[in-house]
Scaffold this active site. Sequence first.
Site, PDB file in Angstrom:
ATOM      1  N   LYS A 276       0.567  -1.465   0.012  1.00  0.00           N
ATOM      2  CA  LYS A 276      -0.206   0.238  -0.075  1.00  0.00           C
ATOM      3  C   LYS A 276       0.450   1.271  -0.129  1.00  0.00           C
ATOM      4  O   LYS A 276       0.746   1.909  -0.905  1.00  0.00           O
ATOM      5  CB  LYS A 276      -0.692   0.484   1.754  1.00  0.00           C
ATOM      6  CG  LYS A 276      -1.935   1.431   1.560  1.00  0.00           C
ATOM      7  CD  LYS A 276      -2.922   1.285   2.715  1.00  0.00           C
ATOM      8  CE  LYS A 276      -1.649   1.382   4.627  1.00  0.00           C
ATOM      9  NZ  LYS A 276      -1.333   3.309   4.335  1.00  0.00           N
ATOM     10  N   ASN A 277       1.941   1.401   0.882  1.00  0.00           N
ATOM     11  CA  ASN A 277       2.698   2.081   1.436  1.00  0.00           C
ATOM     12  C   ASN A 277       3.500   2.506   0.072  1.00  0.00           C
ATOM     13  O   ASN A 277       4.717   3.290   0.246  1.00  0.00           O
ATOM     14  CB  ASN A 277       3.453   2.161   1.982  1.00  0.00           C
ATOM     15  CG  ASN A 277       2.242   2.453   3.483  1.00  0.00           C
ATOM     16  OD1 ASN A 277       1.319   2.868   3.535  1.00  0.00           O
ATOM     17  ND2 ASN A 277       2.931   2.236   4.772  1.00  0.00           N
TER      18      ASN A 277
ATOM     19  N   ARG B  21      -4.228  10.138   2.462  1.00  0.00           N
ATOM     20  CA  ARG B  21      -2.839  10.925   3.241  1.00  0.00           C
ATOM     21  C   ARG B  21      -2.801  11.453   2.264  1.00  0.00           C
ATOM     22  O   ARG B  21      -1.921  12.566   1.594  1.00  0.00           O
ATOM     23  CB  ARG B  21      -2.064  10.981   4.267  1.00  0.00           C
ATOM     24  CG  ARG B  21      -2.978  10.846   5.733  1.00  0.00           C
ATOM     25  CD  ARG B  21      -1.579  11.172   6.537  1.00  0.00           C
ATOM     26  NE  ARG B  21      -0.926  11.675   6.709  1.00  0.00           N
ATOM     27  CZ  ARG B  21      -0.681  12.749   6.964  1.00  0.00           C
ATOM     28  NH1 ARG B  21      -1.735  13.714   7.612  1.00  0.00           N
ATOM     29  NH2 ARG B  21       0.319  14.201   7.368  1.00  0.00           N
TER      30      ARG B  21
ATOM     31  N   CYS C  82      -5.032   7.536   8.902  1.00  0.00           N
ATOM     32  CA  CYS C  82      -5.579   6.895  10.156  1.00  0.00           C
ATOM     33  C   CYS C  82      -5.564   7.622  11.543  1.00  0.00           C
ATOM     34  O   CYS C  82      -4.525   8.697  11.529  1.00  0.00           O
ATOM     35  CB  CYS C  82      -4.910   6.031  10.706  1.00  0.00           C
ATOM     36  SG  CYS C  82      -5.141   4.696   9.564  1.00  0.00           S
TER      37      CYS C  82
ATOM     38  N   ASP D 169       3.788   0.092  12.603  1.00  0.00           N
ATOM     39  CA  ASP D 169       2.780  -0.300  11.514  1.00  0.00           C
ATOM     40  C   ASP D 169       2.932  -1.775  12.110  1.00  0.00           C
ATOM     41  O   ASP D 169       1.871  -2.300  12.190  1.00  0.00           O
ATOM     42  CB  ASP D 169       3.059  -0.723  10.473  1.00  0.00           C
ATOM     43  CG  ASP D 169       2.699   1.303   9.442  1.00  0.00           C
ATOM     44  OD1 ASP D 169       1.950   1.775   9.596  1.00  0.00           O
ATOM     45  OD2 ASP D 169       4.270   1.164   9.354  1.00  0.00           O
TER      46      ASP D 169
ATOM     47  N   VAL E 138       7.337   6.705  16.773  1.00  0.00           N
ATOM     48  CA  VAL E 138       6.374   7.135  15.652  1.00  0.00           C
ATOM     49  C   VAL E 138       5.392   8.344  15.917  1.00  0.00           C
ATOM     50  O   VAL E 138       5.937   9.255  15.249  1.00  0.00           O
ATOM     51  CB  VAL E 138       6.965   6.763  14.570  1.00  0.00           C
ATOM     52  CG1 VAL E 138       6.668   7.108  12.925  1.00  0.00           C
ATOM     53  CG2 VAL E 138       7.534   5.593  14.630  1.00  0.00           C
TER      54      VAL E 138
END
Length: 455
Positions: free
Chosen positions: A40-41, A113, A137, A327, A349
């Site tokens: 996804k990222n 985002r 999120c 994550d 983070v």
Amino acid sequence: MAQMDSSSTTDAYQKMEVADTVVFEGGKPLVGEVTVRGAKNLVTKAMVAALLADTPSILEGVPDISDVAVVRGLLQAHAVSVSEAKDGELHLDPRGVKSAHFAEIDAHAGSSRIPILFCGPLLHQLGEAFIPDLGGCRIGDRPINFHLDALRAFGAEIEKNYEGVSLKAPARLVGTKVDLPYPSVGATEQVLLTAVRAKGVTELINAAIEPEIIDLISILQKMGAIIVVEPNRTIVIEGVDSLLGFRHRAIADRNEAASWAAAALATRGDIYVRGAKQQDLMTFLNIYRKVGGLFDVDDQGIRFRHPGGLISPVVIETDVHPGFMTDWQQPMVVALTQAEGRSIVHETVYENRFGFTDALVQMGAQIEVYKEGIASITRRVPSRPLEQAAVISGPTSLHGANIRVPDLRGGFSHVIAAVTAQGSSEVSNMGMISRGYEHLLQKLDNLGVSFELGP
Ligand code: EPU
């Protein structure tokens, strides 16, 4: 699910993917195989990179997740043609790119985002860009100051108003020096996507170097960019006048792989994660081994297994790559409720990434969250003002509960907790998880989980 013919299976799977509430019957180990596709990222950023080119691009390994649909909608709103030639292969043609109306951008951007990363490419292509208030999120304040400071340094004019942020490039953007206060993933991507077509050289100091960023750099290099990754988190980009489209297979989703690994541990299961790559999961695998989890690596993926007996507690501190990814902590916290002894997880983070533990406590876990972190001799990095710590005491037997998914990774963790727990759990707001986990219920079904779609 009961045995069905293939057309009714397809229908049932389609219904599953849009179910908001699911009732899980827990207490059985997860056993079988799942496949992870593109990260996804990375995928969402690669789609934005296509906007920088003068010719079409092809992206392979694209998962069917809603964050991809969001970026696809945003690109289409800017008249970029996006089509899926075959399963997981996107064709992106930016040749007709034009400005989009604010309402259209707002309608597509809602829960993501990624729109912030459209700024550089749109400023190069159109001389203007607009980004609405950002979603994503709710795991902290998630400001965009690093992004806006960097864009200003390139020469963008920025105006904030109540609808969002409007940007203009009165002239071609110019290479600059950006020294990030923190190796932010998004801000590093922002600088890369802007610098590649700026005039002159950009020096980025204190850059993030996550594998997804290195994969994005590979894509930009295929497009014709000149990017040097130097030691000490410095990246130097020599701007070029134009870029061509790329063909690229996205790096596999290591966050999803780690999530399934944690699920195998929490449920005393055995899951082969096809697509998982050892080199992108080194730090995770070290912790997995310390806890007692077993793994076998082969060319196609990694098999993750519970060792039998009790697993061990561990101290984890989240960090930027190559540290332990933020994550990964939520799914591991669920597994640690089953470890014998006290585990500590420092989150460094984001300032609000333990909200999901409330539901675990409701299900019988013993977890205390320290809002300002706790001192410990095992610390590796200095604390940040937004740090938190969770102390997990185990083993605890979890019982079913009615819970609501708070965010993407927290949501996956709730689902693992529900399938670990004895009894049934009703989990609502499941749609949040489809932002980043492809065909979650279908995969759980294949791993032997019993569930019913809720009201
Ligand atoms: N930060 C600022 N100002 C900024 C940007 C970031 O203060 O302008 C702070 C953030 O508030 C946070 C820290 O810097 O405290 C790290 O943020 P970063 O920019 O690195 O994160 P991001 O780009 O917003 C991406 C992933 C996240 C992942 C983080 C960290 C995407 C779309 N999101 O977020 O993924 O946790 O990097 O690796 O790539 C997820 O997949 O569930 C997820 C949240």
